[in-house]
Design an enzyme around this catalytic site. Structure first.
Site, PDB file in Angstrom:
ATOM      1  N   SER A 182      -3.448 -91.526 -82.549  1.00 19.85           N
ATOM      2  CA  SER A 182      -2.025 -91.862 -82.598  1.00 19.85           C
ATOM      3  C   SER A 182      -1.561 -92.224 -81.203  1.00 19.85           C
ATOM      4  O   SER A 182      -2.043 -91.670 -80.208  1.00 19.85           O
ATOM      5  CB  SER A 182      -1.207 -90.682 -83.124  1.00 19.85           C
ATOM      6  OG  SER A 182       0.185 -90.932 -83.011  1.00 19.85           O
ATOM      7  N   TYR A 210       1.276 -82.002 -82.783  1.00 23.57           N
ATOM      8  CA  TYR A 210       0.534 -83.100 -83.408  1.00 23.57           C
ATOM      9  C   TYR A 210      -0.029 -84.025 -82.327  1.00 23.57           C
ATOM     10  O   TYR A 210      -1.200 -84.419 -82.365  1.00 23.57           O
ATOM     11  CB  TYR A 210       1.463 -83.865 -84.337  1.00 23.57           C
ATOM     12  CG  TYR A 210       0.909 -85.159 -84.898  1.00 23.57           C
ATOM     13  CD1 TYR A 210       0.082 -85.154 -86.015  1.00 23.57           C
ATOM     14  CD2 TYR A 210       1.232 -86.385 -84.327  1.00 23.57           C
ATOM     15  CE1 TYR A 210      -0.410 -86.342 -86.547  1.00 23.57           C
ATOM     16  CE2 TYR A 210       0.748 -87.575 -84.840  1.00 23.57           C
ATOM     17  CZ  TYR A 210      -0.071 -87.543 -85.947  1.00 23.57           C
ATOM     18  OH  TYR A 210      -0.564 -88.722 -86.461  1.00 23.57           O
TER      19      TYR A 210
END
Length: 246
Positions: free
Chosen positions: A141, A155
Site C-alpha cells: 500500500s 495498517y
C-alpha cells in the site's frame, strides 16, 4: 507450455476479484482463497471459468497455518504445481487514531496482513523452489510510506513490513529462480472503505491525488498481471507504486 497455476488470497472482492479476472484472461488457472463470503467467491469463480480458466475456491484464514497448508495442498491437487502467488488478503479495522484502536483490531491486522503474508510466502517458496521457478506478488500500500496518520497507522506499519519482506525475500529466493515483487496501491474504489466506516473516502481523497481521482481495482490487477508475466522476467525485489502520484 502448461498453464500457470496461481493462488490469489482475498480473491472474492475488490482488488482480489479484479486480479482473478485479469489473470484468467491472461491464461492462468486459479485457486481463489476467501475468508467468509462463499457466494461472492463462487461468483468470481464462475466468471473465471467463463473466461476459459480452471478455478478452485478454498475457504481459508491466511493467519492460520493449517488453513494456508490446506490452501496450497488443494491448489496442487486440483490444478497442478503452484507457480504463482498473489498475497492480497488484508484487513484494516475501523478508521481512527492509534490511541483509540482496540488491541483486538491491532492483533487481527498484524496477524492477517503480516503473519498471513509470511505463512503464504513460506509455503510458496518451498513449493516453487522444488520447481526451480515461480513468482510472488505481495499487495502492499502507498500507506507504507505515507504513514496514514489519523486513519490506520497500524495498517501502514504492516504494509511497510510487506515492502521489507518483498525486498529481503527476493534476494533470498533469487538463486532458486523465484521472483518476489509487490504492488503498492493508493486509494482504490473498493468496498474496503465502507468496511472501515467511510464509504465516501475515495471521492474525498481525490483532491489529494495528482491524477485527480481514485484508482480502480482493474488498474491494480494489470500491475499484478505484469509482475507475474514473462515480460517481468528480470524484475524482482521491486515495489511498484500504483497510486495516481500520491
Amino acid at each position: 507450455m502448461s498453464r500457470p497455476v496461481t493462488i490469489v488470497t482475498g480473491g472474492s472482492r475488490g482488488i482480489g476479484a479484479a486480479t482473478c479476472a485479469r489473470l484468467a484472461a491472461d491464461g492462468h488457472d486459479l485457486t481463489l482463497a476467501y475468508v467468509s463470503d462463499s457466494a461472492a467467491a463462487d461468483e468470481v469463480a464462475a466468471a473465471v471459468r467463463a473466461a476459459g480458466a480452471r478455478c478452485v475456491t478454498v475457504r481459508a484464514d491466511v493467519s492460520e497455518e493449517a488453513d494456508v497448508e490446506r490452501l496450497f495442498d488443494t491448489a496442487a491437487r486440483e490444478l497442478g504445481p503452484v507457480t504463482g502467488l498473489v498475497n492480497n488478503a488484508g484487513v484494516t479495522g475501523p478508521l481512527g487514531r492509534l490511541t483509540d484502536t482496540r488491541t483486538s483490531d491491532l492483533r487481527r491486522v498484524v496477524e492477517v496482513n503480516l503473519l498471513g503474508y509470511l505463512l503464504c510466502c513460506r509455503r510458496a517458496a518451498r513449493d516453487m523452489a522444488a520447481l526451480g521457478s515461480g513468482a510472488i506478488v505481495n499487495i502492499s500500500s502507498a500507506a507504507a510510506t505515507l504513514g496514514s496518520p489519523g486513519e490506520y497507522v497500524h495498517y501502514a506499519a504492516t504494509k511497510a513490513a510487506t515492502d521489507a519482506l518483498t525486498v529481503g525475500l527476493a534476494k533470498e529466493l533469487g538463486p532458486d529462480g523465484i521472483r518476489v515483487n509487490a504492488v503498492a496501491p493508493g486509494v482504490i474504489n473498493t468496498d474496503m472503505h465502507a468496511t472501515m466506516g467511510d464509504p465516501d473516502r475515495p471521492a474525498k481523497a481525490a483532491t489529494t491525488i495528482p491524477l485527480g481521482r481514485p484508482g480502480e481495482p482493474e488498474e491494480i490487477a494489470a500491475a499484478v498481471a505484469w509482475l507475474l508475466s514473462p515480460d517481468a522476467s528480470y524484475t524482482t525485489g521491486t515495489v511498484l507504486r500504483v497510486s495516481g502520484g500520491r
